[in-house]
Design an enzyme around this catalytic site. Structure first.
Site, PDB file in Angstrom:
ATOM      1  N   LYS A 198      51.269  40.408  31.116  1.00  0.00           N
ATOM      2  CA  LYS A 198      51.453  40.314  32.573  1.00  0.00           C
ATOM      3  C   LYS A 198      52.833  39.705  32.889  1.00  0.00           C
ATOM      4  CE  LYS A 198      47.308  41.691  34.157  1.00  0.00           C
ATOM      5  NZ  LYS A 198      47.109  42.919  34.944  1.00  0.00           N
ATOM      6  N   THR A 227      34.970  39.756  39.968  1.00  0.00           N
ATOM      7  CA  THR A 227      34.923  41.183  39.640  1.00  0.00           C
ATOM      8  C   THR A 227      34.214  41.353  38.296  1.00  0.00           C
ATOM      9  OG1 THR A 227      37.004  41.093  38.421  1.00  0.00           O
ATOM     10  CG2 THR A 227      37.167  41.588  40.767  1.00  0.00           C
ATOM     11  N   SER A 284      48.898  38.621  36.955  1.00  0.00           N
ATOM     12  CA  SER A 284      47.865  37.583  36.940  1.00  0.00           C
ATOM     13  C   SER A 284      48.536  36.215  36.971  1.00  0.00           C
ATOM     14  CB  SER A 284      47.051  37.720  35.658  1.00  0.00           C
ATOM     15  OG  SER A 284      46.336  36.533  35.415  1.00  0.00           O
ATOM     16  N   TYR A 294      47.027  38.685  26.979  1.00  0.00           N
ATOM     17  CA  TYR A 294      46.937  39.226  28.346  1.00  0.00           C
ATOM     18  C   TYR A 294      48.052  38.619  29.206  1.00  0.00           C
ATOM     19  CZ  TYR A 294      44.629  39.472  33.025  1.00  0.00           C
ATOM     20  OH  TYR A 294      44.316  39.659  34.354  1.00  0.00           O
TER      21      TYR A 294
HETATM   22  N1  LIG Z   1      39.710  39.469  39.140  1.00  0.00           N
HETATM   23  C1  LIG Z   1      40.619  38.541  38.962  1.00  0.00           C
HETATM   24  O1  LIG Z   1      40.388  37.350  39.233  1.00  0.00           O
HETATM   25  C2  LIG Z   1      41.962  38.906  38.429  1.00  0.00           C
HETATM   26  C3  LIG Z   1      42.883  37.862  38.232  1.00  0.00           C
HETATM   27  C4  LIG Z   1      44.164  38.186  37.788  1.00  0.00           C
HETATM   28  C5  LIG Z   1      44.507  39.498  37.568  1.00  0.00           C
HETATM   29  N2  LIG Z   1      43.590  40.492  37.730  1.00  0.00           N
HETATM   30  C6  LIG Z   1      44.042  41.862  37.463  1.00  0.00           C
HETATM   31  O2  LIG Z   1      43.553  42.714  38.490  1.00  0.00           O
HETATM   32  C7  LIG Z   1      43.404  44.032  37.989  1.00  0.00           C
HETATM   33  C8  LIG Z   1      42.007  44.513  38.333  1.00  0.00           C
HETATM   34  O3  LIG Z   1      41.086  43.686  37.664  1.00  0.00           O
HETATM   35  P1  LIG Z   1      39.588  43.458  38.146  1.00  0.00           P
HETATM   36  O4  LIG Z   1      39.357  42.011  38.144  1.00  0.00           O
HETATM   37  O5  LIG Z   1      39.314  44.270  39.353  1.00  0.00           O
HETATM   38  O6  LIG Z   1      38.830  44.039  36.862  1.00  0.00           O
HETATM   39  P2  LIG Z   1      37.680  45.120  36.688  1.00  0.00           P
HETATM   40  O7  LIG Z   1      36.621  44.889  37.696  1.00  0.00           O
HETATM   41  O8  LIG Z   1      37.295  45.064  35.254  1.00  0.00           O
HETATM   42  O9  LIG Z   1      38.424  46.492  36.981  1.00  0.00           O
HETATM   43  C9  LIG Z   1      39.402  46.962  36.092  1.00  0.00           C
HETATM   44  C10 LIG Z   1      39.670  48.415  36.344  1.00  0.00           C
HETATM   45  O10 LIG Z   1      40.583  48.883  35.352  1.00  0.00           O
HETATM   46  C11 LIG Z   1      40.014  50.028  34.726  1.00  0.00           C
HETATM   47  N3  LIG Z   1      40.409  50.191  33.344  1.00  0.00           N
HETATM   48  C12 LIG Z   1      40.258  49.313  32.318  1.00  0.00           C
HETATM   49  N4  LIG Z   1      40.692  49.873  31.170  1.00  0.00           N
HETATM   50  C13 LIG Z   1      41.118  51.114  31.477  1.00  0.00           C
HETATM   51  C14 LIG Z   1      41.661  52.171  30.718  1.00  0.00           C
HETATM   52  N5  LIG Z   1      41.849  52.074  29.403  1.00  0.00           N
HETATM   53  N6  LIG Z   1      41.979  53.305  31.360  1.00  0.00           N
HETATM   54  C15 LIG Z   1      41.780  53.442  32.690  1.00  0.00           C
HETATM   55  N7  LIG Z   1      41.260  52.477  33.456  1.00  0.00           N
HETATM   56  C16 LIG Z   1      40.929  51.326  32.852  1.00  0.00           C
HETATM   57  C17 LIG Z   1      38.516  49.793  34.814  1.00  0.00           C
HETATM   58  O11 LIG Z   1      37.842  51.013  34.584  1.00  0.00           O
HETATM   59  P3  LIG Z   1      36.391  51.088  33.857  1.00  0.00           P
HETATM   60  O12 LIG Z   1      35.392  50.854  34.950  1.00  0.00           O
HETATM   61  O13 LIG Z   1      36.362  52.432  33.283  1.00  0.00           O
HETATM   62  O14 LIG Z   1      36.383  49.983  32.832  1.00  0.00           O
HETATM   63  C18 LIG Z   1      38.414  49.271  36.232  1.00  0.00           C
HETATM   64  O15 LIG Z   1      38.492  50.327  37.159  1.00  0.00           O
HETATM   65  C19 LIG Z   1      43.668  43.962  36.496  1.00  0.00           C
HETATM   66  O16 LIG Z   1      44.981  44.370  36.233  1.00  0.00           O
HETATM   67  C20 LIG Z   1      43.506  42.483  36.194  1.00  0.00           C
HETATM   68  O17 LIG Z   1      44.259  42.092  35.065  1.00  0.00           O
HETATM   69  C21 LIG Z   1      42.332  40.213  38.160  1.00  0.00           C
END
Ligand SMILES: NC(=O)c1ccc[n+]([C@@H]2O[C@H](COP(=O)([O-])OP(=O)(O)OC[C@H]3O[C@@H](n4cnc5c(N)ncnc54)[C@H](OP(=O)(O)O)[C@@H]3O)[C@@H](O)[C@H]2O)c1
Length: 480
Positions: free
Chosen positions: A356, A387, A325, A352
């Site tokens: 990261k 998301t 991130s 967090y």
């Molecule tokens: N979106 C952004 O702007 C952004 C920015 C920086 C970094 N990121 C990173 O991108 C990645 C994806 O994030 P996202 O934004 O797509 O978030 P999201 O929509 O919340 O998706 C997160 C995914 O991780 C899964 N997950 C969470 N806890 C888990 C656990 N204990 N065991 C197995 N699976 C688990 C969730 O499953 P469930 O549906 O079961 O909860 C979901 O499939 C993450 O690593 C996040 O830190 C995102």
């Protein structure tokens, strides 16, 4: 009627060239006049699939709505298009011989009466355009693009925090996209493991990689949702090569059980995408006694990747992609502060970001250490994408920025690029945004010392899978 005919030869099997062109949204990658392209109809590409392509004109642009009229894999594609200035029929034929495919491309224009008086004057330009497009298509299919480097412009932006943050928005994606090269690599037969594919970036990556033909193993923690995802992928892409694994990745015992199942299955892993993540605003320990942020964002991908290393090494040229991130820029690695203690002041965003940052440091360590195993390891950050995770964990940030956020597909683009692009296979130890290596330290004083890196590896060593990689083994140590 104006007919343009061009022929190119590419050193690719006809099946690969056919698959690339059948998805006519790739036209923006090779036709310099095509600005935007979208698939209008749901489901796998077939006769009747429609595409909307917006092409630049000497003045303004024109929308062409194409329909696939014939799809005879891997020999022939016929597309019929309509626009306000002309109707068009593209006939593309593929003839393979000795590993080379000859592509004959014919575009037949039928101009509207209002335009016909000008056609004679337009023809030379049209022919030049046709030649340039086919040259672009050949380059796309030749697939010999340089490995991207941090561009001079970005290096300057990197020294200025605000311009850098602006790149995290959708504008950064739109800007970055102008410089990208085509991605025509064929993923059929490649095995890609993605964690956290139920929603957000993981789901978007899974859909796109399935569309590109990869065989997927999707790790989710909710079985009903996992089955729904598999059905959605099949319905949209026609790709049924999707295996499901159910695991709560915050629990080391479940990580170990997952590793054991995959090792038992024995299928080499070409790409491992450590994407699962969450930002928790409240302190909580997992049932194994580890603060859940560090458990999920650092210890889990560390243990999973190490456990799966035999399968990565068996692939010969595997790629590991760690989703980090931009938040990590705010933190310097500090091993003593990685595990938030109960009762202390708790900031979910800080914990967090620290996890990261640590995963980034591990990425670089593995990149160096695993070079001889043929494994490249990179990290990417998606910018800011709309998301479910962002919406629920950062409601105020979401409310303020939602119109500038990237779509999940846009946020996932660099994950897919790192998994698919030929030139991405030559990068290792990098942090990427919008398909370009980025600086890993934005703020002064955030670079860790070699001693701190060593300390991190020592800390993580306690969570390495036990020898023989793991029959549902419990952790050798616990943080609290
Ligand atoms: N979106 C952004 O702007 C952004 C920015 C920086 C970094 N990121 C990173 O991108 C990645 C994806 O994030 P996202 O934004 O797509 O978030 P999201 O929509 O919340 O998706 C997160 C995914 O991780 C899964 N997950 C969470 N806890 C888990 C656990 N204990 N065991 C197995 N699976 C688990 C969730 O499953 P469930 O549906 O079961 O909860 C979901 O499939 C993450 O690593 C996040 O830190 C995102």
């Amino acid at each position: 009627m104006t007919v343009l005919k061009e022929t190119i030869q590419v050193k690719r099997p006809a099946t690969e060239a056919f698959a690339y062109l059948a998805d006519f949204t790739t036209t923006t990658e090779w036709d310099a006049t095509a600005r935007e392209a979208a698939k209008l109809t749901p489901g796998p590409i077939a006769t009747g699939t429609r595409f909307l392509v917006t092409c630049a004109m000497p003045v303004g642009s024109v929308d062409i709505e194409y329909e696939v009229a014939e799809l005879d894999a891997p020999r022939k594609i016929v597309l019929r298009g309509r626009s306000r200035f002309f109707d068009i029929e593209d006939t593309i034929t593929f003839t393979e011989s000795g590993g080379t495919t000859r592509i004959d491309y014919q575009a037949q224009f039928d101009f509207k009466p209002l335009i016909r008086p000008f056609v004679g004057a337009m023809e030379p330009g049209l022919r030049r355009m046709g030649k340039a497009s086919l040259k672009g298509l050949k380059q796309a299919l030749d697939d010999r693009f340089p490995t991207p480097k941090l561009s001079g412009e970005d290096a300057t932006a990197d020294k200025l925090v605000l311009p850098k943050l602006a790149r995290f928005t959708r504008l950064g994606y739109l800007r970055g996209r102008k410089r990208w090269n085509p991605v025509s690599a064929d993923l059929r037969g490649k095995h890609v493991v993605i964690t956290g594919s139920s929603t957000g970036l993981g789901f978007a990556s899974a859909m796109e990689l399935a569309h590109r033909g990869a065989d997927l193993t999707l790790v989710m923690r909710n079985k009903a949702r996992a089955e729904e995802v598999k059905r959605d992928i099949l319905a949209e892409t026609g790709n049924g090569n999707v295996a499901l694994e159910i695991a709560d990745l915050a629990l080391l015992a479940e990580v170990d059980a997952l590793v054991s199942r995959l090792l038992e299955r024995g299928r080499p892993i070409d790409v491992l995408i450590n994407n699962a993540g969450a930002l928790y605003n409240e302190w909580q320990a997992t049932s194994e006694g580890i603060e859940r942020t560090v458990a999920l964002l650092l210890i889990s991908p560390y243990r999973l990747t190490l456990g799966l290393k035999p399968l990565l090494a068996a692939a010969g040229d595997a790629r590991v992609i760690n989703v980090v991130s931009g938040g990590m820029y705010s933190q310097k690695l500090s091993v003593d502060r990685l595990v938030a203690k109960e009762g202390e002041e708790f900031s979910g965003a800080t914990v967090y970001a620290r996890a990261k940052r640590a995963l980034m440091v591990v990425t670089r360590h593995w990149a160096r250490a695993w070079r001889q195993d043929g494994i490249v390891v990179n990290a990417m950050h998606p910018g800011w994408a709309d998301t479910p995770g962002v919406k629920t964990s950062l409601p105020t940030f979401y409310a303020v920025t939602r119109f500038a956020l990237r779509s999940p597909d846009e946020g996932a683009d660099t994950i897919v690029w790192l998994a698919a692009a030929t030139e991405a296979g030559k990068l290792s130890g990098q942090l990427l945004l919008d398909r370009e290596p980025q600086t890993q330290y934005l703020l002064k004083g955030t670079e860790e010392t070699a001693a701190e890196r060593k300390k991190l590896l020592k800390f993580l060593d306690a969570y390495a899978p036990t020898a023989g990689a793991t029959a549902a083994s419990m952790p050798r140590a616990k943080a609290s």
